[in-house]
Design a protein around this motif. Structure first.
Motif, short mmCIF file in Angstrom:
data_model
loop_
_atom_site.label_atom_id
_atom_site.label_comp_id
_atom_site.label_asym_id
_atom_site.label_seq_id
_atom_site.Cartn_x
_atom_site.Cartn_y
_atom_site.Cartn_z
N LYS A 21 0.83 -1.21 0.00
CA LYS A 21 0.00 0.00 0.00
C LYS A 21 0.86 1.26 0.00
O LYS A 21 0.53 2.25 -0.67
CB LYS A 21 -0.93 0.01 1.21
CG LYS A 21 -1.90 1.19 1.19
CD LYS A 21 -2.85 1.17 2.38
CE LYS A 21 -3.84 2.35 2.28
NZ LYS A 21 -4.75 2.38 3.45
N ALA A 22 1.95 1.24 0.76
CA ALA A 22 2.84 2.40 0.83
C ALA A 22 3.43 2.75 -0.53
O ALA A 22 3.78 3.91 -0.78
CB ALA A 22 3.95 2.14 1.84
N ALA A 23 3.51 1.75 -1.42
CA ALA A 23 4.02 1.98 -2.77
C ALA A 23 2.94 2.49 -3.71
O ALA A 23 3.18 2.67 -4.91
CB ALA A 23 4.61 0.68 -3.32
N ASN A 24 1.73 2.73 -3.18
CA ASN A 24 0.60 3.22 -3.97
C ASN A 24 0.20 2.23 -5.06
O ASN A 24 -0.27 2.61 -6.13
CB ASN A 24 0.91 4.59 -4.59
CG ASN A 24 -0.35 5.31 -5.05
OD1 ASN A 24 -1.42 5.16 -4.46
ND2 ASN A 24 -0.23 6.08 -6.12
N TYR A 25 0.39 0.95 -4.78
CA TYR A 25 0.01 -0.09 -5.73
C TYR A 25 -1.47 -0.39 -5.59
O TYR A 25 -1.97 -0.60 -4.49
CB TYR A 25 0.83 -1.36 -5.46
CG TYR A 25 0.50 -2.50 -6.41
CD1 TYR A 25 1.07 -2.57 -7.67
CD2 TYR A 25 -0.40 -3.50 -6.03
CE1 TYR A 25 0.78 -3.60 -8.54
CE2 TYR A 25 -0.70 -4.54 -6.88
CZ TYR A 25 -0.11 -4.59 -8.14
OH TYR A 25 -0.44 -5.62 -8.99
#
Length: 338
Positions: A300-304
């Motif tokens: 989620k932190a990678a905006n995936y």
């Protein structure tokens, strides 16, 4: 393998009807945004992931099913590749599938077979996400002739992927030699295959799959060396064994393992897909080898926002049960983080 102009032109034109219009611009946009959409156009793709209950709409990702989860059933003949899409939808409510080339190895250029495979997916409202490709040679082979053959061996899978409506093929960055020598060779092999696949709007994505590729820094350096929007990674939660007790023998225990959370963090900036590898579960339904909450926080932190594929490889539970437990875990943790 063969790359004749006539065959490529035919498949390209035929594939454009089924894939180009829907996946071309969206795929390029997703690649340039670091895999935010996992290579698919979310405006045209079912985002429910599990197709029922209204729960998956709350997730920040979509759920797909990797065919390897049923490798025992497939190898034994209890199910076939043609059964896969319907099984994913009817048994689990999953609307995205990731094929494995081993289960239709001789069918990559069989248009009749591919048409039926696509029809099975379409009839069940299932998106064909990607094809996992193995056994086609090493893209990081230091021998230029062998590396070129490996690149060309993948051409047919690029064309098949486009025909089916996939956004990518998953390949391996493998080779023998020093880290630097194999890295240089892999950058060349992947670059050439990515250039070919670009004409078909198909991505080339690399999984951490043993050896050097299971070193997050090494594979990240390869991605930086290729530096093409069509080439990315498929971080797998569990494939971080860089050295076996008997080198090259995958049946032997792991002698050296890379930190899986560090590895996924390093690979996520290039991700066009994610593989939720699972083996065993505790009484609370948590995977005992991988902290799924920690992994999904990294994702989620990678905006995936693309597909996360269920890949069950355990033996304590049946394939049917293992897939269901992984699905329930992904949904539960995903909802908590969404």
């Amino acid at each position: 393998m063969s790359s004749s102009t006539n065959r490529r032109h035919f498949l390209r034109q035929l594939g454009l009807v089924t894939a180009g219009a829907a996946f071309g611009p969206a795929f390029l946009a997703a690649c340039n945004s670091g895999g935010t959409n996992g290579g698919t156009d979310t405006s045209k793709t079912d985002t429910t992931g599990t197709g029922g209950g209204g729960t998956a709409k709350d997730l920040f990702f979509k759920i797909s099913l990797a065919e390897w989860s049923f490798h025992n059933a497939l190898f034994s003949g209890k199910m076939t590749n043609l059964d896969f899409a319907e099984k994913a939808k009817k048994d689990y409510g999953i609307t995205g599938v990731e094929y494995v080339n081993q289960f239709f190895k001789d069918k990559a250029k069989d248009k009749t077979y591919l048409t039926e495979l696509k029809k099975r997916a379409d009839d069940n409202g299932v998106t064909s996400v990607l094809i996992m490709c193995d056994g086609e040679g090493e893209l990081g082979d230091r021998d230029i002739k062998k590396r070129t053959q490996a690149v060309e061996n993948h051409y047919k899978w690029v064309e098949a992927a486009q025909f089916l409506g996939c956004h990518s093929i998953r390949v391996n960055a493998a080779g023998a030699g020093t880290e630097e020598d194999v890295k240089k060779a892999a950058i060349d092999g992947l670059s050439r295959l990515t250039d070919f696949a670009k004409d078909f709007n198909i991505g080339v994505i690399v999984e951490n799959h043993g050896g050097y590729s299971s070193n997050g820094i090494w594979l990240s350096d390869v991605m930086k060396g290729v530096n093409k929007p069509g080439c990315g990674t498929l971080p797998d939660f569990g494939n971080f064994c860089v050295r076996r007790q008997k080198d090259g023998d995958y049946s032997t225990p792991c002698a050296e393992e890379y930190d899986r959370y560090k590895g996924v963090t390093e690979l996520m900036p290039f991700a066009k897909g994610v593989s939720a590898k699972s083996h065993d579960f505790d009484a609370q339904g948590n995977e005992t080898h991988t902290d799924f909450r920690k992994m999904l926080e990294i994702v989620k932190a990678a905006n995936y926002k693309g597909f996360i594929g269920i890949e069950y490889e355990g033996s304590k539970d049946s394939e049917e049960v293992g897939v269901r437990k992984t699905l329930e875990l992904l949904k539960r943790v995903g909802q908590e983080l969404s």
